[in-house]
Design a protein around this motif. Structure first.
Motif, PDB file in Angstrom:
ATOM      1  N   ALA A  18       0.837  -1.205   0.000  1.00 48.09           N
ATOM      2  CA  ALA A  18       0.000   0.000   0.000  1.00 48.09           C
ATOM      3  C   ALA A  18       0.869   1.250   0.000  1.00 48.09           C
ATOM      4  O   ALA A  18       0.574   2.231  -0.703  1.00 48.09           O
ATOM      5  CB  ALA A  18      -0.921  -0.011   1.218  1.00 48.09           C
ATOM      6  N   ALA A  19       1.946   1.223   0.770  1.00 53.10           N
ATOM      7  CA  ALA A  19       2.850   2.378   0.826  1.00 53.10           C
ATOM      8  C   ALA A  19       3.581   2.565  -0.502  1.00 53.10           C
ATOM      9  O   ALA A  19       3.750   3.697  -0.976  1.00 53.10           O
ATOM     10  CB  ALA A  19       3.857   2.195   1.957  1.00 53.10           C
ATOM     11  N   MET A  20       4.024   1.472  -1.111  1.00 57.18           N
ATOM     12  CA  MET A  20       4.739   1.571  -2.381  1.00 57.18           C
ATOM     13  C   MET A  20       3.871   2.187  -3.472  1.00 57.18           C
ATOM     14  O   MET A  20       4.342   2.972  -4.297  1.00 57.18           O
ATOM     15  CB  MET A  20       5.201   0.181  -2.837  1.00 57.18           C
ATOM     16  CG  MET A  20       6.421  -0.355  -2.124  1.00 57.18           C
ATOM     17  SD  MET A  20       6.892  -1.992  -2.733  1.00 57.18           S
ATOM     18  CE  MET A  20       7.378  -1.603  -4.412  1.00 57.18           C
ATOM     19  N   PHE A  21       2.580   1.855  -3.455  1.00 53.81           N
ATOM     20  CA  PHE A  21       1.697   2.265  -4.550  1.00 53.81           C
ATOM     21  C   PHE A  21       0.730   3.377  -4.169  1.00 53.81           C
ATOM     22  O   PHE A  21      -0.168   3.692  -4.952  1.00 53.81           O
ATOM     23  CB  PHE A  21       0.904   1.061  -5.050  1.00 53.81           C
ATOM     24  CG  PHE A  21       1.727   0.067  -5.824  1.00 53.81           C
ATOM     25  CD1 PHE A  21       2.194   0.377  -7.083  1.00 53.81           C
ATOM     26  CD2 PHE A  21       2.045  -1.164  -5.275  1.00 53.81           C
ATOM     27  CE1 PHE A  21       2.963  -0.532  -7.800  1.00 53.81           C
ATOM     28  CE2 PHE A  21       2.803  -2.075  -5.981  1.00 53.81           C
ATOM     29  CZ  PHE A  21       3.271  -1.761  -7.259  1.00 53.81           C
ATOM     30  N   THR A  93      -2.628   0.412  10.195  1.00 47.51           N
ATOM     31  CA  THR A  93      -2.045   0.284   8.852  1.00 47.51           C
ATOM     32  C   THR A  93      -2.156   1.599   8.081  1.00 47.51           C
ATOM     33  O   THR A  93      -1.191   2.057   7.466  1.00 47.51           O
ATOM     34  CB  THR A  93      -2.724  -0.849   8.070  1.00 47.51           C
ATOM     35  OG1 THR A  93      -4.122  -0.565   7.915  1.00 47.51           O
ATOM     36  CG2 THR A  93      -2.546  -2.182   8.764  1.00 47.51           C
ATOM     37  N   GLU A  94      -3.349   2.209   8.110  1.00 46.15           N
ATOM     38  CA  GLU A  94      -3.545   3.477   7.404  1.00 46.15           C
ATOM     39  C   GLU A  94      -2.723   4.592   8.040  1.00 46.15           C
ATOM     40  O   GLU A  94      -2.144   5.430   7.337  1.00 46.15           O
ATOM     41  CB  GLU A  94      -5.027   3.843   7.392  1.00 46.15           C
ATOM     42  CG  GLU A  94      -5.884   2.934   6.522  1.00 46.15           C
ATOM     43  CD  GLU A  94      -7.322   3.410   6.435  1.00 46.15           C
ATOM     44  OE1 GLU A  94      -7.612   4.528   6.921  1.00 46.15           O
ATOM     45  OE2 GLU A  94      -8.160   2.665   5.888  1.00 46.15           O
ATOM     46  N   SER A  95      -2.686   4.610   9.356  1.00 48.13           N
ATOM     47  CA  SER A  95      -1.939   5.641  10.061  1.00 48.13           C
ATOM     48  C   SER A  95      -0.451   5.584   9.710  1.00 48.13           C
ATOM     49  O   SER A  95       0.203   6.622   9.514  1.00 48.13           O
ATOM     50  CB  SER A  95      -2.133   5.477  11.569  1.00 48.13           C
ATOM     51  OG  SER A  95      -1.462   6.500  12.279  1.00 48.13           O
ATOM     52  N   CYS A  96       0.096   4.363   9.589  1.00 44.25           N
ATOM     53  CA  CYS A  96       1.520   4.206   9.256  1.00 44.25           C
ATOM     54  C   CYS A  96       1.817   4.684   7.840  1.00 44.25           C
ATOM     55  O   CYS A  96       2.844   5.326   7.596  1.00 44.25           O
ATOM     56  CB  CYS A  96       1.938   2.750   9.425  1.00 44.25           C
ATOM     57  SG  CYS A  96       2.015   2.210  11.147  1.00 44.25           S
ATOM     58  N   VAL A  97       0.931   4.379   6.904  1.00 51.53           N
ATOM     59  CA  VAL A  97       1.153   4.803   5.513  1.00 51.53           C
ATOM     60  C   VAL A  97       1.023   6.318   5.392  1.00 51.53           C
ATOM     61  O   VAL A  97       1.804   6.971   4.693  1.00 51.53           O
ATOM     62  CB  VAL A  97       0.178   4.084   4.560  1.00 51.53           C
ATOM     63  CG1 VAL A  97       0.255   4.686   3.156  1.00 51.53           C
ATOM     64  CG2 VAL A  97       0.483   2.597   4.515  1.00 51.53           C
ATOM     65  N   SER A 246       9.510   1.860   3.139  1.00 51.83           N
ATOM     66  CA  SER A 246      10.533   1.614   4.153  1.00 51.83           C
ATOM     67  C   SER A 246      10.118   2.198   5.497  1.00 51.83           C
ATOM     68  O   SER A 246      10.218   1.542   6.548  1.00 51.83           O
ATOM     69  CB  SER A 246      11.864   2.230   3.702  1.00 51.83           C
ATOM     70  OG  SER A 246      12.870   2.033   4.663  1.00 51.83           O
ATOM     71  N   ILE A 247       9.638   3.432   5.485  1.00 45.28           N
ATOM     72  CA  ILE A 247       9.220   4.089   6.724  1.00 45.28           C
ATOM     73  C   ILE A 247       7.982   3.407   7.297  1.00 45.28           C
ATOM     74  O   ILE A 247       7.874   3.193   8.515  1.00 45.28           O
ATOM     75  CB  ILE A 247       8.953   5.581   6.468  1.00 45.28           C
ATOM     76  CG1 ILE A 247      10.244   6.287   6.027  1.00 45.28           C
ATOM     77  CG2 ILE A 247       8.382   6.253   7.707  1.00 45.28           C
ATOM     78  CD1 ILE A 247      10.031   7.697   5.526  1.00 45.28           C
ATOM     79  N   ALA A 248       7.033   3.052   6.425  1.00 47.20           N
ATOM     80  CA  ALA A 248       5.808   2.401   6.879  1.00 47.20           C
ATOM     81  C   ALA A 248       6.113   1.064   7.544  1.00 47.20           C
ATOM     82  O   ALA A 248       5.488   0.709   8.562  1.00 47.20           O
ATOM     83  CB  ALA A 248       4.852   2.204   5.703  1.00 47.20           C
ATOM     84  N   GLN A 249       7.059   0.302   6.990  1.00 41.30           N
ATOM     85  CA  GLN A 249       7.431  -0.971   7.601  1.00 41.30           C
ATOM     86  C   GLN A 249       7.982  -0.755   9.006  1.00 41.30           C
ATOM     87  O   GLN A 249       7.590  -1.443   9.953  1.00 41.30           O
ATOM     88  CB  GLN A 249       8.484  -1.680   6.738  1.00 41.30           C
ATOM     89  CG  GLN A 249       9.028  -2.941   7.384  1.00 41.30           C
ATOM     90  CD  GLN A 249      10.051  -3.666   6.513  1.00 41.30           C
ATOM     91  OE1 GLN A 249       9.852  -4.814   6.140  1.00 41.30           O
ATOM     92  NE2 GLN A 249      11.149  -2.991   6.189  1.00 41.30           N
TER      93      GLN A 249
END
Length: 804
Positions: A18-21, A93-97, A246-249
């Motif tokens: 999700a973060a990548m795209f 998950t959304e908060s991290c992205v 990377s940051i989201a992970q």
């Protein structure tokens, strides 16, 4: 892996994708591609009834309809997480992205509207070259309106910025549409991505799937701006997406372990949630050239294998730490030229894992490489604030300071544990002697027997396991880049027909990728962005051609080709002696002229540390720009230059190329000429920015000279060039000159050679002219008696050249 961990891993995989795209919709939107308009109210923010950030609708459509995924992943969840990054988060998950997107941008852009669909100006934008922005020395002033920009094309087609006017709206939209269609076609035809969706998915398989995605995204998104409204379009969608992942992970794993969610609160922004961990491989050149050249058996293969081997050592160490932490490769911020940097979650077990890894790494390096090679590592803790524009340059300086300190105390962790400085590990009780090639490791009886039999060597010859693997496996298959387009890294206690690296990691070249190969932790294509990950292996191997055999027969060199009892044939790799012969040429009268010497060239970028530290204007260096600048520099040296050598069919060995430097060896005439090409191509690649320059040293030597001595000669000349005022110079024949002066002298040399070939001057006169040049130099240095050169020169010219 337990079922609970499996669920956590699946969710982490969804966060990463999700973060990548999350911003892929910007690319789709500029191309006028289809989007999910029915979800406008769901995902697009609105103010006073006007919806903004409509690219999220393109993102949703792409993930739901065009992106193929491994079976275990929830496509709808990924589409939701990615598309909701401009609205209030519903879960972790959304908060991290959302936070990762903010942080990857390097500045607070939560409230900015990036879609000005009224003017459509965002469609016409092209990516500004990151090199345009370097202005720390005062030689260049960045102007966004006149800055060079990249064309919309695949990376390998044209990575050079130009001054083309992209303000034609219709033309720009058409180009974006064509580029998008090519991207979608490549995405659907990728073998690894298609195969991954039909296999039982495991942790390792997702990493291969991820590698294939990254290769395609780099190939097509490298030139697409990540933002083009109210922000400088200088960060690619590829760099932004990968850094966001990377940051989201790191954020997801941090909060999964520590609880809570990332917020905008200042207290949260100051919390040290991240670790920047990296390393720098020292001793690269010593290791490559520390070979006993008096033993001719397999030495050429050993040289070509060792550069690749060192790349794989760094890669294996990255895989080892990621494997221990159960992280994916998006953690990698940079990997080039023996240097790497990872972004990790700052958790107690992560710090302990790093500490254990560093101790084991030092001992393994000391035991395996006898102190000749060491991977120095370091880490710093970082907060949200530390990674923003206002502080990232300070954070980066802090990291490199710690790394430099670690270089001053190599193997300190091992010695603190009372590891004896006299190395006795890896030597058996039946020790019979060291390897005759590396002279460091104990010879292996079984490998020595096989090696002697293959090459009909005497019974006393010994070879170690490492040198045997590098010659018989890596060195041989490296030359067959079309037959072995893939390689894999995998971890086993023992493995046949593979090169051992470190921590039981092995590397093996592959003709094709079979189902059994999917068990490996890493699979890469070494030639192109096709299937799986892409890892360029900078190299060029000159091979014997029919015209070479004919030329050697004419010059008499062919008589020496069987001196060691081995016949050579078309298609065989060339030896150093063969390369030197390419410096001979046949004159119009049929006689052979020239000297069979080799040229050795070393070059690297001037003031690179300065460029990264204060080359960007104050508070402009972001983690995305750091990553993008590192990646593009590595691409030039590791991919572009070797491809150019191969395209021009030059007889030049690429011994090392990557990061910001290179080491080439070839016929001295070819190498001197190619030095000009390196400089001109580098100048064009870096947007002709006078702040970014390159220096080089070229050493001319006989082919029998040990390559270690050739390397020292080139290194000495490179240092002379770098000590000159302003650097940006080349040193050759123990003289230093600017690149402009070098070009003029090359033209003068060609002019003098033409006069000789046309017999307008004699060889004796040519030698005397060189002597006068030496006398002129000594006169300028204060040797008064050498001032006689002027009258002697005048007399010589009047007497020997008609018309003066």
């Amino acid at each position: 892996m337990t079922e609970q961990n499996r669920l956590k891993t699946d969710k982490l995989e969804e966060v990463i994708l999700a973060a990548m795209f999350h911003d892929i919709g910007k690319f789709s939107q500029r191309a006028g591609a289809q989007r999910s308009n029915e979800l406008t109210e769901t995902f697009a923010p609105s103010k006073d009834g006007i919806h903004s950030h409509l690219h999220v609708l393109n993102t949703y459509y792409f993930i739901e309809n065009l992106l193929k995924l491994p079976k275990n992943l929830d496509k709808s969840a990924i589409a939701r997480i990615a598309s909701n990054h401009h609205k209030a988060p519903q879960d972790l998950t959304e908060s991290c992205v959302i936070t990762a997107d903010h942080l990857a941008s390097g500045a607070d852009r939560f409230s900015e509207n990036e879609d000005n669909e009224i003017s459509n100006s965002y469609i016409r934008e092209r990516l500004i070259s990151i090199f345009e922005e370097i202005e720390g020395l005062g030689k260049h002033k960045f102007q966004s309106k006149t800055a060079l920009r990249y064309p919309l094309c695949e990376l390998n087609k044209n990575p050079f910025p130009d001054s083309t006017d992209y303000q034609d709206k219709q033309k720009s939209e058409t180009e974006y549409k064509h580029h998008w269609n090519r991207f979608i076609q490549k995405l659907s035809s990728n073998e690894a991505l298609n195969t991954a969706s039909t296999l039982p998915v495991s942790y390792e398989v997702f990493e291969h799937y991820l590698g294939g995605l990254k290769a395609i995204l780099e190939e097509y998104l490298w030139c697409v701006p990540s933002s083009s409204y109210k922000s400088l379009p200088d960060i690619s969608l590829y760099d932004h997406g990968l850094l966001t992942a990377s940051i989201a992970q790191a954020l997801y794993l941090f909060h999964l372990n520590q609880g809570g969610e990332p917020t905008k609160d200042q207290e949260d922004k100051n919390q040290k949630k991240f670790i920047l961990f990296g390393g720098d491989l020292s001793g690269i050149q010593n290791y490559i050239f520390d070979i006993n050249k008096s033993q001719s058996a397999g030495v050429a293969k050993l040289f070509r294998a060792r550069s690749f081997y060192l790349q794989m050592i760094t890669k294996a160490c990255i895989l080892e730490i990621l494997d221990r932490l159960n992280l994916y490769s998006v953690a990698q911020i940079m990997d080039a030229g023996g240097k790497f940097m990872l972004l990790l979650p700052n958790l107690p077990h992560v710090q302990q894992t790093i500490k254990n890894f560093e101790e084991e790494l030092q001992q393994s390096m000391l035991t395996q490489f006898k102190g000749l090679l060491v991977l120095n590592t370091a880490y710093v803790e970082a907060s949200f604030e530390d990674l923003l524009l206002t502080k990232f340059n300070q954070t980066l300086d802090q990291f490199f300071d710690v790394l430099e300190f670690q270089k001053l105390q190599k193997f300190s962790a091992s010695f603190r544990k009372k590891y004896h400085p006299v190395i006795t590990d890896n030597y058996s009780q039946k020790y019979e002697g060291n390897c005759h090639l590396c002279e460091k490791n104990e010879g292996s009886q079984s490998k020595s027997d096989r090696f002697r039999q293959n090459r009909q060597l005497g019974e006393s010859f010994r070879i170690c396991d490492t040198c045997f693997d590098q010659i018989e496996i890596l060195g041989t298959e490296l030359a067959k880049h079309n037959d072995y387009p893939y390689f894999k890294l995998f971890k086993e206690a023992n493995s046949n027909n593979a090169g051992h690296l470190i921590f039981n990691w092995h590397v093996k070249f592959l003709k094709t990728v079979t189902l059994s190969d999917w068990k490996a932790q890493l699979i890469c294509n070494r030639n192109e962005h096709k299937d799986f990950g892409f890892h360029p292996l900078a190299g060029n191997l000159p091979l014997i051609a029919k015209e070479d055999l004919d030329h050697w027969k004419y010059t008499g060199f062919a008589d020496q080709l069987t001196a060691n009892g081995e016949m050579v044939a078309e298609g065989d790799p060339k030896t150093f002696e063969m390369l030197a012969q390419k410096s001979l040429f046949v004159k119009p009268d049929g006689n052979v002229a020239g000297k069979p010497f080799l040229g050795v060239l070393k070059a690297d970028v001037d003031n690179l540390g300065f460029i990264f530290s204060i080359g960007f204007p104050r508070q402009k260096l972001s983690i995305s720009r750091f990553s993008g600048l590192s990646r593009m520099l590595n691409y030039f040296f590791a991919v572009k230059l070797p491809h150019l050598i191969h395209k021009e069919n030059l007889d030049i060995y690429v011994i090392f190329a990557g990061g910001d430097d290179l080491f080439l060896l070839g016929p001295w005439i070819q190498l001197v000429s190619f030095a000009e090409t390196i400089r001109s191509e580098f100048d064009r690649f870096t947007a002709r920015n006078p702040e970014i320059t390159i220096s080089a040293g070229v050493h001319i030597a006989k082919p029998a000279l040990p390559i270690k001595d050739m390397s020292r000669g080139a290194e000495h000349l490179l240092e002379k060039a770098k000590k000159s005022e302003g650097k940006n110079a080349i040193s050759i024949f123990d003289e230093v000159c600017t690149w402009e002066e070098f070009s003029r002298q090359i033209d003068n040399g060609k002019f003098l050679n033409d006069l000789l070939q046309e017999k307008l001057i004699t060889t004796g006169l040519a030698y005397r002219l060189l002597g006068y040049s030496d006398q002129a130099t000594r006169f300028e240095q204060g040797e008064i008696k050498s001032g006689m050169y002027l009258s002697h020169l005048k007399y010589d010219l009047i007497r020997n050249i008609t018309g003066l």
